[in-house]
Design a protein around this motif. Structure first.
Motif, mmCIF file in Angstrom:
data_model
loop_
_atom_site.group_PDB
_atom_site.id
_atom_site.type_symbol
_atom_site.label_atom_id
_atom_site.label_comp_id
_atom_site.label_asym_id
_atom_site.label_seq_id
_atom_site.Cartn_x
_atom_site.Cartn_y
_atom_site.Cartn_z
ATOM 1 N N GLU A 131 -31.144 -39.811 -19.613
ATOM 2 C CA GLU A 131 -31.645 -39.412 -20.923
ATOM 3 C C GLU A 131 -32.109 -37.961 -20.906
ATOM 4 O OE1 GLU A 131 -31.427 -41.431 -23.564
ATOM 5 O OE2 GLU A 131 -30.475 -42.869 -22.214
ATOM 6 N N SER A 132 -31.786 -37.233 -21.956
ATOM 7 C CA SER A 132 -32.144 -35.825 -22.071
ATOM 8 C C SER A 132 -32.917 -35.605 -23.367
ATOM 9 C CB SER A 132 -30.895 -34.943 -22.079
ATOM 10 O OG SER A 132 -30.099 -35.196 -20.939
ATOM 11 N N TYR A 133 -33.891 -34.719 -23.308
ATOM 12 C CA TYR A 133 -34.716 -34.399 -24.470
ATOM 13 C C TYR A 133 -34.874 -32.894 -24.565
ATOM 14 C CZ TYR A 133 -35.870 -39.315 -23.886
ATOM 15 O OH TYR A 133 -35.785 -40.682 -23.728
ATOM 16 N N MET A 134 -34.966 -32.389 -25.786
ATOM 17 C CA MET A 134 -35.210 -30.975 -26.017
ATOM 18 C C MET A 134 -36.515 -30.843 -26.792
ATOM 19 S SD MET A 134 -32.111 -30.390 -28.759
ATOM 20 C CE MET A 134 -31.869 -31.527 -30.137
ATOM 21 N N LEU A 135 -37.311 -29.882 -26.381
ATOM 22 C CA LEU A 135 -38.578 -29.628 -27.064
ATOM 23 C C LEU A 135 -38.304 -28.713 -28.254
ATOM 24 C CD1 LEU A 135 -41.645 -30.010 -27.081
ATOM 25 C CD2 LEU A 135 -41.822 -28.004 -25.581
ATOM 26 N N LEU A 141 -37.228 -34.160 -28.775
ATOM 27 C CA LEU A 141 -36.206 -34.928 -29.487
ATOM 28 C C LEU A 141 -35.067 -35.273 -28.532
ATOM 29 C CD1 LEU A 141 -35.948 -32.826 -32.785
ATOM 30 C CD2 LEU A 141 -37.337 -34.883 -32.355
ATOM 31 N N PRO A 142 -34.415 -36.424 -28.734
ATOM 32 C CA PRO A 142 -33.262 -36.764 -27.889
ATOM 33 C C PRO A 142 -32.170 -35.702 -27.999
ATOM 34 C CG PRO A 142 -33.989 -38.670 -29.143
ATOM 35 C CD PRO A 142 -34.731 -37.486 -29.709
ATOM 36 N N TRP A 143 -31.479 -35.467 -26.892
ATOM 37 C CA TRP A 143 -30.392 -34.472 -26.859
ATOM 38 C C TRP A 143 -29.198 -35.102 -26.185
ATOM 39 C CZ3 TRP A 143 -29.223 -30.733 -22.518
ATOM 40 C CH2 TRP A 143 -28.224 -29.812 -22.891
ATOM 41 N N ASP A 144 -28.003 -34.861 -26.717
ATOM 42 C CA ASP A 144 -26.791 -35.497 -26.204
ATOM 43 C C ASP A 144 -26.148 -34.716 -25.062
ATOM 44 O OD1 ASP A 144 -25.699 -33.312 -27.491
ATOM 45 O OD2 ASP A 144 -24.683 -34.465 -29.057
ATOM 46 N N LEU A 146 -24.872 -31.686 -25.160
ATOM 47 C CA LEU A 146 -23.862 -30.729 -25.598
ATOM 48 C C LEU A 146 -24.506 -29.429 -26.065
ATOM 49 C CD1 LEU A 146 -21.449 -33.076 -27.598
ATOM 50 C CD2 LEU A 146 -21.310 -32.334 -25.200
ATOM 51 N N ARG A 147 -23.847 -28.338 -25.746
ATOM 52 C CA ARG A 147 -24.369 -27.017 -26.088
ATOM 53 C C ARG A 147 -24.553 -26.852 -27.596
ATOM 54 N NH1 ARG A 147 -26.685 -23.331 -27.347
ATOM 55 N NH2 ARG A 147 -26.573 -21.148 -26.701
ATOM 56 N N ASP A 148 -23.601 -27.356 -28.378
ATOM 57 C CA ASP A 148 -23.641 -27.136 -29.825
ATOM 58 C C ASP A 148 -24.837 -27.804 -30.493
ATOM 59 O OD1 ASP A 148 -21.375 -25.643 -29.636
ATOM 60 O OD2 ASP A 148 -20.008 -27.235 -30.299
ATOM 61 N N SER A 149 -25.357 -28.867 -29.890
ATOM 62 C CA SER A 149 -26.466 -29.589 -30.512
ATOM 63 C C SER A 149 -27.826 -29.191 -29.937
ATOM 64 C CB SER A 149 -26.265 -31.098 -30.340
ATOM 65 O OG SER A 149 -26.207 -31.439 -28.970
ATOM 66 N N LEU A 150 -27.846 -28.262 -29.007
ATOM 67 C CA LEU A 150 -29.099 -27.834 -28.387
ATOM 68 C C LEU A 150 -29.926 -27.002 -29.363
ATOM 69 C CD1 LEU A 150 -30.825 -27.656 -25.808
ATOM 70 C CD2 LEU A 150 -29.511 -25.615 -25.183
ATOM 71 N N GLU A 151 -31.171 -27.402 -29.584
ATOM 72 C CA GLU A 151 -32.065 -26.677 -30.485
ATOM 73 C C GLU A 151 -33.171 -25.997 -29.694
ATOM 74 O OE1 GLU A 151 -33.420 -28.810 -33.969
ATOM 75 O OE2 GLU A 151 -31.849 -30.320 -33.651
ATOM 76 N N PRO A 152 -33.612 -24.817 -30.118
ATOM 77 C CA PRO A 152 -34.631 -24.087 -29.360
ATOM 78 C C PRO A 152 -36.029 -24.630 -29.599
ATOM 79 C CG PRO A 152 -34.023 -22.827 -31.284
ATOM 80 C CD PRO A 152 -33.100 -24.027 -31.253
#
Length: 504
Positions: A131-135, A141-144, A146-152
Motif C-alpha cells: 500500500e502506498s500513500y501520498m501526503l 491519501l491512497p496512491w496507486d 503511478l507518476r500521473d496520479s502523484l499529488e504534491p
C-alpha cells in the motif's frame, strides 16, 4: 520515492514497489483505515526551525523521465534529505517505536543551490507493504504508484531548506496499528521541469514493535530495533605466534572485543570475527570501517572481535599442519609472492587461534556462542572465505559458521577442484565487489556465487558498478544494495547476517 515509483508501467511499478518494504503484520485494509484516521491534521511545514536536524537519509537520486520514450533513468544530485522518528521531542532519533509511544516524525530537504527561489512541488510518500500513500496538505491519501496520479504535499517557492513535521505526538496503538513498518520517502521537483524528481532513494523506516525501547538494559538476544550500549576492550592478547623477522620471537596477537554492555551470564550470544585487509603485508584491526561494523553488530546483540594477525614482512613460522598445506599450495619462486602466501596462511592459522580464544572467553564468562560468522575486507575477506569454506577440505578442525561476509575477496585454497570448494550445508554467503576492482578481480566473486547458486547455498552478491577496491569506493552506507532496493549495502549485509545467524 525511487525508480520503481517513477516507472510508467504499473505492473513493473508494483513489482518493484513490493521489494521496497516488508509487509506489515496486519492487513493492509486495517492499516489503510488506521493510517487515514491517524494522520488527519498532524502536518506542518516551515522554511526554518529551531529543532535539531534529523539524520540524513543515506542515498539521494534524481529520476528523469524521458519526454519521448517515457522511460526513467537515474542521475546524481547534490540535494539532501533528512528524516527521523523521535519519542523524546527531538532529543534523539530511533528506528523502532512501541505502539504506545508518542511519536514525532520530522523531515527536511536541502534543495540544489540553483533551485533556491524556484517554484516547486514537495512530495511526501508513505509505503506500507503493497500500500502506498501520498501526503497532500495535511492528509495521507491512497496512491496507486503511478507518476500521473502523484499529488504534491505543497507547491511553493523553494527555500534552501524545507522542514516538514509529518507526525506530532502520535500514538500508533490507539489507532489500531500494533506492529509493522512505515517507510517515508521525501522529494521535490521544479514546476519548470516536471520530468525530473529529486528524492530520497533510501527512506526513513519506522518499525512499530511492542516493547521497543531506546536502549536495552538486559540481554534479550539479537535486536536490531532496540540497541544495546556497546562496551569495547582493546588490545587483548588472544595468543602468540612465531615470527622470524627482524628476529625469531613469539609475537603477541591482539584483538579488540565489542560486546553489549549487559549481563550475558547464561545467555546464548552470536559472534562475529572481523578480519582486516592489507594484502597480507599490513593492515590493522582498528581500521575505521571494521570498527564501525563491530560496533553495529555489538549494538544489535552480538559479541564481535576484530583481530590482528602475523603478516608477510614478519616472516611468520607456521605450525606443521599449515606449513604442509603452504608447501603444497605455494609453488612460485618469486620471493614477494612466497612471502605474501606465507602471510595468507599465517592469517588463517591466527584466525583459528582467535576462534579458540573466543570459545574459551565465552566459557569463562558463563555464556555460550550460539552462532559464528566471519567478515573481512580484501585480504581479510580472502581469509574469511578460506577459513569458512576451504580449510575443512584439508583436514583442519574448524567450527561451524552460519555466515561469511566477503568484501572484495576470493577463495584461494582450492587445490583439488576447478570449482570453489563450497557445499550446500556451509555458511550463508554475502559479498560486495566492484566491477572494476584491479586488485582482486570481480569475476572471482561471480564464480563463487555461481557455484553457490548451483548447489543451493543461501547467498547474495551485491555488485558495485564501476567501483574499484576498498571500503571508500564501494560506499557501503550511502549507496543502495541494488537500484530501487531502498536499503544501503551495509544495511543489507546486517539484515542478511541476522537472518543467517538466527537460522536453526
Amino acid at each position: 520515492m525511487n525508480t520503481s515509483i517513477l516507472a510508467i508501467d504499473k505492473k513493473e511499478n508494483l513489482m518493484l514497489l513490493n521489494r521496497m518494504t516488508d509487509r506489515l503484520f496486519l492487513s493492509s485494509t486495517t492499516f489503510h483505515s488506521a493510517l487515514i484516521s491517524l494522520l488527519l491534521v498532524v502536518t506542518t511545514m516551515s522554511a526554518n526551525t529551531a529543532a535539531a536536524q534529523p539524520p540524513q537519509l543515506a542515498v539521494a537520486n534524481a529520476s528523469v523521465i524521458d519526454p519521448v520514450t517515457a522511460e526513467p533513468s537515474i542521475q546524481s544530485t547534490t540535494a539532501e534529505f533528512y528524516a527521523g522518528a523521535s519519542i523524546d521531542e527531538g532529543l534523539s532519533y530511533v528506528s523502532c517505536v512501541d505502539p504506545l509511544d508518542s511519536v514525532d516524525l520530522e523531515s527536511s530537504l536541502v534543495v540544489e543551490n540553483d533551485h533556491v527561489g524556484s517554484a516547486g512541488n514537495i512530495y511526501v510518500l508513505a509505503i506500507v507493504g503493497e500500500e502506498s500513500y501520498m501526503l497532500v496538505g495535511d492528509v495521507f491519501l491512497p496512491w496507486d504508484g503511478l507518476r500521473d496520479s502523484l499529488e504534491p504535499f505543497a507547491t511553493k517557492t523553494l527555500q534552501a531548506t524545507e522542514t516538514i513535521s509529518v507526525l506530532d505526538q502520535v500514538q500508533f496503538g490507539p489507532a489500531g496499528i500494533e506492529q509493522g513498518e512505515l517507510a517515508i520517502y521525501i522529494g521535490y521537483e521544479l514546476i519548470s521541469d516536471t520530468n525530473k524528481i529529486y528524492y530520497s532513494a533510501t527512506p526513513l523506516r519506522v518499525n512499530i514493535e511492542p516493547g521497543a525501547v531506546i536502549s536495552r538494559s538486559q540481554y534479550v538476544g539479537v535486536d536490531s530495533c532496540s540497541p544495546y550500549v556497546v562496551k569495547r576492550t582493546s588490545a587483548i592478547v588472544y595468543d602468540t605466534g612465531t615470527i622470524t623477522n627482524p628476529a625469531t620471537a613469539e609475537f603477541d596477537l591482539l584483538l579488540d572485543l565489542y560486546v553489549p554492555d549487559v549481563d550475558l551470564s547464561g545467555k546464548s550470544v552470536p559472534s562475529m570475527v572481523i578480519i582486516h585487509g592489507g594484502g597480507f603485508y599490513g593492515g590493522t584491526r582498528s581500521q575505521p570501517a571494521l570498527v564501525d561494523y563491530a560496533e553495529r553488530f555489538a549494538a544489535q546483540g552480538y559479541l564481535a572481535i576484530s583481530i590482528d594477525y602475523r603478516v608477510a614482512g614478519q616472516v611468520p613460522e607456521l605450525n606443521s599442519q599449515f606449513a604442509s598445506l603452504y608447501n603444497q599450495s605455494v609453488t612460485t619462486e618469486v620471493e614477494t609472492e612466497l612471502l605474501q602466501g606465507l602471510g595468507m596462511f599465517s592469517a588463517m592459522e591466527d584466525s583459528l587461534k582467535a576462534l579458540a580464544w573466543l570459545e574459551n572467553y565465552a566459557q569463562e564468562q558463563g555464556f555460550e556462542i550460539s552462532a559464528l560468522g566471519l567478515l573481512g575486507g580484501s585480504a581479510g575477506a580472502i581469509t574469511s572465505l578460506n577459513v569458512g569454506y576451504g580449510l575443512n577440505d584439508y583436514g583442519f578442525a574448524v567450527p561451524e559458521f552460519k555466515a561469511v561476509v566477503n568484501h572484495w575477496g576470493n577463495l584461494l585454497i582450492d587445490l583439488d577442484t576447478s570449482k570453489p570448494s563450497i557445499t550446500a550445508d556451509e555458511a550463508a554467503l554475502i559479498s560486495v565487489h566492484g566491477t572494476e576492482d584491479p586488485t582482486v578481480l570481480y569475476s572471482g566473486s561471480v564464480e563463487i556465487h555461481a557455484r553457490a547458486d548451483e548447489i543451493g547455498l543461501t547467498n547474495e552478491l551485491i555488485t558495485s558498478e564501476g567501483a574499484g577496491h576498498g571500503f571508500d569506493v564501494n560506499r557501503l552506507w550511502d549507496s543502495e544494495s541494488f537500484a530501487g532496493s531502498g536499503y544501503t549495502k551495509g544495511e543489507r549485509i546486517l539484515n542478511f547476517v541476522n537472518a543467517a545467524m538466527l537460522t536453526p
